[in-house]
Design an enzyme around this catalytic site. Structure first.
Site, PDB file in Angstrom:
ATOM      1  N   LYS A 252      -9.301   2.966  -2.832  1.00  0.00           N
ATOM      2  CA  LYS A 252      -9.843   2.425  -1.560  1.00  0.00           C
ATOM      3  C   LYS A 252     -11.347   2.951  -1.290  1.00  0.00           C
ATOM      4  O   LYS A 252     -11.444   4.270  -1.449  1.00  0.00           O
ATOM      5  CB  LYS A 252      -8.839   2.592  -0.409  1.00  0.00           C
ATOM      6  CG  LYS A 252      -9.278   2.024   0.910  1.00  0.00           C
ATOM      7  CD  LYS A 252      -8.318   2.565   1.945  1.00  0.00           C
ATOM      8  CE  LYS A 252      -8.524   1.745   3.162  1.00  0.00           C
ATOM      9  NZ  LYS A 252      -7.523   2.069   4.135  1.00  0.00           N
TER      10      LYS A 252
ATOM     11  N   GLU B  85       0.746  -1.386   0.039  1.00  0.00           N
ATOM     12  CA  GLU B  85       0.015   0.072   0.004  1.00  0.00           C
ATOM     13  C   GLU B  85       0.865   1.307  -0.078  1.00  0.00           C
ATOM     14  O   GLU B  85       1.838   1.264   0.840  1.00  0.00           O
ATOM     15  CB  GLU B  85      -0.901   0.054   1.180  1.00  0.00           C
ATOM     16  CG  GLU B  85      -1.774   1.222   1.321  1.00  0.00           C
ATOM     17  CD  GLU B  85      -2.451   1.204   2.830  1.00  0.00           C
ATOM     18  OE1 GLU B  85      -3.323   2.052   2.706  1.00  0.00           O
ATOM     19  OE2 GLU B  85      -1.885   0.513   3.580  1.00  0.00           O
TER      20      GLU B  85
ATOM     21  N   CYS C 196      -5.534  -2.281   2.847  1.00  0.00           N
ATOM     22  CA  CYS C 196      -5.417  -2.055   4.131  1.00  0.00           C
ATOM     23  C   CYS C 196      -6.580  -2.965   4.857  1.00  0.00           C
ATOM     24  O   CYS C 196      -6.820  -3.897   4.749  1.00  0.00           O
ATOM     25  CB  CYS C 196      -5.236  -0.637   4.602  1.00  0.00           C
ATOM     26  SG  CYS C 196      -4.796  -0.703   6.269  1.00  0.00           S
TER      27      CYS C 196
END
Length: 531
Positions: free
Chosen positions: A352, A288, A405
């Site tokens: 995301k 990430e 994440c």
């Protein structure tokens, strides 16, 4: 044991609060990295006995009589979440000058808030409380429901749901395919609360037999499911995945002076030759926000990536993506996965969708920024959530479900409406949490997503724990926490047989209904005995 149970039931005041807090904290030994699931055979009986003695005076009305049960659950939850989430404070110490003041909020404030859910759970259970097996059924149903609620209220934070404690190894993870982690939470509380029946005798035989049958079925199904996967003769795909774990210190990640060194390190790891006799990787995966800059500010970086990649190789990397604002609005930044081909072209991306409150964005942003607050992970500005989610196409005919994440802790995010995909792709940066239990807990929850979907999981973490997990939750390649390096793994294929999420939801609901009916029948039987 009866004397112990009686002593706990009759405890009051500070002693009762300390017992509940200690029982909750002791439960954390069942979670990674300890995995001592038998700890729950102590903590949950203590909780049951505390609830046996938790009832206010009749003249105070329903809420007044319920208050001791709520307080018991709150103290239990407070101990559980303080002991299980203390490592969140490490993220605030990366920039101690700016965020150290918030350390008590992370270490104590968030657990205090999350403990409210467990207070509600014990209050709901108390409404159906009886003196036999019914009360542990009520407690199991209440915890299962409240763990599900915790997954979406206030944007959701189902971290360390109780069900994970009963799944320390792949053979004990397979039940999640049938009932999901929330169904497992209900069953876990029921099974591990069963020894409490010995201390109060009534319903002990029935409760212990039921718990033993459920535990045996849990482990037995694990052996069956793993054997079924092995016998299905799943052949690995043609894709060979290289995971790069650079182990960049979080304090140096966005340091202007360190950016060239970080980028060069990523390129050097990616260009390492495969082990002798092993095929070269087809897909190279960085963690990430691995790129330590905006691509628009460093256009030559794509050329350097192209020079590093061999013909037919693909780079998958996390990065910060920038968009100009419209009509005078400020620019927007996204936490993104980029797919880059061997010519240095971006051929795919995914943003995301589920951002971390206070970490990646500020709720009530206009107000809180006026008070001087900023997101903990703010570098260029707060992040914007993706408008939609979909499969991320990868060369080789692969479709990846993107999980950036902590999106991997939400079961519903591993299933997409536009297709099942070929793999789960989890890019994360757990360097925020240092060498603490946090990264181990994060990996465990990501493993369960592979079991639930029967898809392989590819996980790249900046500081660990990076891993490739097969559809049975078994780790087929990994790098330990804190170690820099790479590893290559031929990507396992997904299983042909799998259960849809709506079936797990139905099974979860069925478990709750059965437990509630058991509690109601037990309470009715108790009332008849005392009439």
């Amino acid at each position: 044991m009866e004397r112990i149970a009686e002593s706990i039931m009759l405890s009051w005041g500070v002693k009762r609060a300390v017992l509940a807090f200690a029982a909750g904290a002791f439960s954390v030994l069942a979670l990674p990295p300890f995995n001592f699931f038998a700890a729950l055979f102590i903590s949950f009986p203590v909780l049951v006995w505390l609830l046996d003695g938790a009832s206010g005076p009749p003249e105070r009305g329903l809420l007044g009589r319920m208050r001791p049960a709520f307080a018991t659950g709150w103290w239990f939850g407070f101990g559980y979440f303080v002991a299980g989430l203390w490592w969140l404070g490490n993220a605030l110490l990366i920039d101690a000058g700016g965020f150290a003041w918030a350390l008590p909020l992370a270490v104590l404030g968030l657990p205090a808030l999350l403990a409210l859910f467990y207070g509600v759970a014990t209050s709901l259970a108390w409404l159906l409380w009886s003196d036999g097996i019914g009360r542990i059924a009520a407690l199991g149903a209440a915890f299962g429901l409240i763990e599900w609620v915790r997954s979406f209220v206030l944007t959701g934070f189902p971290w360390n749901a109780i069900g994970y404690a009963a799944m320390p190894a792949p053979v004990m993870m397979q039940s999640a395919e049938i009932v999901g982690v929330f169904g497992m939470s209900a069953l876990t509380v029921f099974v591990f609360s069963a020894p409490a029946l010995v201390g109060t005798r009534r319903g002990a035989v029935a409760g212990l037999v039921a718990a033993l049958v459920l535990f045996a079925a849990h482990v037995g199904y694990g052996w069956f499911a793993l054997d079924r996967l092995d016998r299905s003769q799943m052949t690995p795909t043609e894709a060979v995945v290289r995971i790069v774990q650079p182990a960049i210190d979080q304090s140096a990640k966005w340091d202007m002076a360190e950016r060239e060194q970080i980028f060069s390190r990523l390129l050097a790891f990616s260009a390492l030759p495969p082990r002798e006799g092993q095929p070269r990787p087809t897909h190279i995966v960085w963690p990430e926000t691995a790129l330590p800059f905006l691509l628009t500010e460093n256009p030559g970086s794509l050329s350097r990536i192209a020079d590093m990649l061999q013909v037919g190789q693909t780079l998958i990397t996390g990065a910060v993506r920038f968009e100009d604002g419209l009509a005078g609005s400020p620019p927007r930044f996204f936490n993104t996965i980029y797919v880059i081909d061997d010519e240095g072209q971006i051929i795919g991306s995914a943003d995301k969708a589920h951002l971390v409150p206070f970490g990646e964005y500020l709720p009530f942003e206009a107000l809180l920024r006026r008070w001087g607050l900023t997101p903990v992970a703010e570098t260029f500005g707060g992040f914007t959530a993706a408008d939609r989610r979909g499969l991320l196409g990868l060369p080789g005919g692969l479709g990846a479900v993107p999980l950036i994440c902590y999106e991997a802790i939400f079961p519903e995010m591993s299933s997409l409406e536009d297709g099942r995909g070929s793999l789960l792709l989890n890019l994360t940066n757990d360097a925020w949490y240092g060498l603490t239990p946090g990264p181990y807990q994060h990996l465990r929850q990501a493993q369960l997503r592979a079991v639930e979907t029967r898809l392989p999981l590819v996980r790249a973490a900046n500081n660990g724990i990076s891993a490739v997990v097969d559809p049975g939750g078994r780790i087929v390649g990994s790098l330990p926490l804190g170690e820099a390096g790479v590893f290559d793994v031929r990507l396992p294929s997904g299983a042909d047989e799998f259960l849809l999420m709506r079936i797990r939801r139905f099974n979860f609901g069925l478990i709750i209904v059965i437990m509630v009916l058991t509690a109601l029948l037990a309470r009715k039987s108790k009332n008849q005995r005392f009439d």
